[in-house]
Scaffold this active site. Structure first.
Site, short mmCIF file in Angstrom:
data_model
loop_
_atom_site.label_atom_id
_atom_site.label_comp_id
_atom_site.label_asym_id
_atom_site.label_seq_id
_atom_site.Cartn_x
_atom_site.Cartn_y
_atom_site.Cartn_z
N GLY A 8 -8.58 19.06 -12.21
CA GLY A 8 -7.37 19.40 -11.47
C GLY A 8 -7.64 20.09 -10.15
O GLY A 8 -6.81 20.06 -9.25
N ASN A 9 -8.83 20.73 -10.01
CA ASN A 9 -9.13 21.41 -8.76
C ASN A 9 -9.32 20.44 -7.60
O ASN A 9 -9.33 20.85 -6.44
CB ASN A 9 -10.40 22.26 -8.91
CG ASN A 9 -11.61 21.43 -9.32
OD1 ASN A 9 -11.55 20.69 -10.29
ND2 ASN A 9 -12.69 21.54 -8.58
N LYS A 36 2.25 19.29 -27.03
CA LYS A 36 1.96 19.38 -25.60
C LYS A 36 3.26 19.38 -24.79
O LYS A 36 3.97 18.38 -24.73
CB LYS A 36 1.10 18.18 -25.19
CG LYS A 36 0.76 18.14 -23.72
CD LYS A 36 -0.29 19.15 -23.37
CE LYS A 36 -0.75 18.97 -21.92
NZ LYS A 36 -1.68 20.03 -21.52
N LYS A 78 -8.02 13.32 -20.33
CA LYS A 78 -8.67 12.40 -19.40
C LYS A 78 -10.19 12.44 -19.51
O LYS A 78 -10.87 11.44 -19.24
CB LYS A 78 -8.21 12.66 -17.97
CG LYS A 78 -8.66 13.98 -17.38
CD LYS A 78 -9.75 13.78 -16.35
CE LYS A 78 -10.01 15.06 -15.58
NZ LYS A 78 -10.84 16.02 -16.22
N LYS A 81 -14.28 19.43 -22.29
CA LYS A 81 -15.25 18.77 -21.41
C LYS A 81 -16.58 18.59 -22.14
O LYS A 81 -17.19 17.51 -22.09
CB LYS A 81 -15.43 19.57 -20.12
CG LYS A 81 -14.13 19.76 -19.35
CD LYS A 81 -14.33 20.52 -18.08
CE LYS A 81 -13.00 20.91 -17.44
NZ LYS A 81 -12.06 19.80 -17.31
#
Length: 317
Positions: free
Chosen positions: A17-18, A133, A217, A279
């Site tokens: 997202g960064n 979510k 993702k 991750k």
């Protein structure tokens, strides 16, 4: 710099997202910087497939439709799969354009393409039994009840701030457009795909059908990289290296860890569930499925150096 078909190593790059902003204008500026770093990899002879997150963007799209619906009663509620596809479209447009501009500026004879992709999930995934979510806008209870009746979506009260739609986060099973992505990559394109993990769909005898869900993702990227037998999966985040004892005086950055070490750190609770844990888990899934591959976690700015083995955290089978 002409492209030689079949030459070079391959990598699936998962942008965190960064790398993207929360508005179209902010994102347009940020993707220019992102493109520079990705093209650094292309310039090294690496065939790149790029995936990306879409959390703020898909929420913004759904919130806009929810707001309009709540205020005029005429604007149709937009199903979450369609919101996900919309976010893939506009993020892909900006990212692909930025990549193309950067490739042209450097005289690299390659092109970029953005592909709307669907990800098959299991209709019986346990996640569908307990959607947790939250997505979209905050609503009043009356608005939530009305939208639930109109759309069949599920809504829950969110920490006293209002009601929000809640969706499942099932495990990715297969990328529907995998063959198209692979063919495009082999033909020299820098492919942008699997945005937000891909639009979640279930498959039955009549075909594919979108479902209201959010796919991780990084896990979709791991699935894509394993199916490609890509040389590397690169997950880009806000830090240069993974660390244990994070944010304490005993913090220690990790250069390399194998699956056994990574699982031991997970058991110790070293990685935060909403941050580094998914991750690391995605990297484990990739190297387990394709033991010849290597997974790298690093920052966007360090990506090219990480691919040369100069920085980042490497996860191996």
């Amino acid at each position: 710099m002409p492209y030689q078909k079949g030459a070079g190593k391959s990598a699936v790059i998962a942008l965190g997202g960064n790398a993207l902003g929360s508005t179209p204008e902010e994102q347009l500026e940020l993707v220019k910087h992102t493109a520079q770093n990705i093209v650094d990899m292309v310039a090294e002879g690496i065939n790149v497939v790029v995936s990306h997150g879409n959390g703020p963007q898909v929420g913004m799209i759904e919130s806009a439709f929810d707001y309009a619906n709540a205020h005029d009663g005429k604007t149709p509620a937009m199903p979450l799969p369609e919101c996900g596809a919309m976010s893939q479209g506009y993020i892909g447009y900006q990212l692909s354009q930025a990549l193309l501009n950067e490739l042209k500026e450097r005289g690299i004879m390659r092109s970029s393409v953005a592909l709307i992709t669907q990800t098959v999930v299991d209709a019986d995934d346990p996640a569908f039994k307990d959607p947790t979510k939250p997505v979209g806008a905050f609503l009043t209870e009356d608005e939530a009840v009305r939208l639930a009746a109109e759309t069949g979506a599920m809504f829950k009260e969110d920490a006293g701030r209002g009601w929000r739609q809640v969706v499942a986060s099932p495990q990715p099973q297969r990328i529907v457009e995998f063959d198209a992505v692979k063919d495009l990559m082999n033909d020299g394109y820098v492919v942008v795909c699997a945005g937000g993990g891909g639009v979640p769909v279930v498959e039955d005898a009549s075909g594919y059908h979108g479902v209201p869900a959010v796919i991780d993702k990084d896990r979709s990227s791991a699935k894509l990289a394993a199916e490609f037998e890509a040389d590397m999966l690169v997950i880009l985040t806000a830090v240069e290296k993974v660390a244990i004892n994070f944010n304490t005086p005993e913090q220690e950055e990790i250069d390399v860890m194998d699956v056994a070490q990574a699982e031991r750190y997970i058991a110790e609770g070293q990685f935060a569930p909403g941050s580094m844990l998914p991750k690391v888990e995605a990297c484990i899934e990739y190297v387990r499925a394709y033991p010849e591959g290597r997974a790298l976690i690093t920052s966007l700015e360090s990506a090219a150096a990480g691919l040369k083995g100069e920085t980042g955290t490497l996860i191996v089978a």
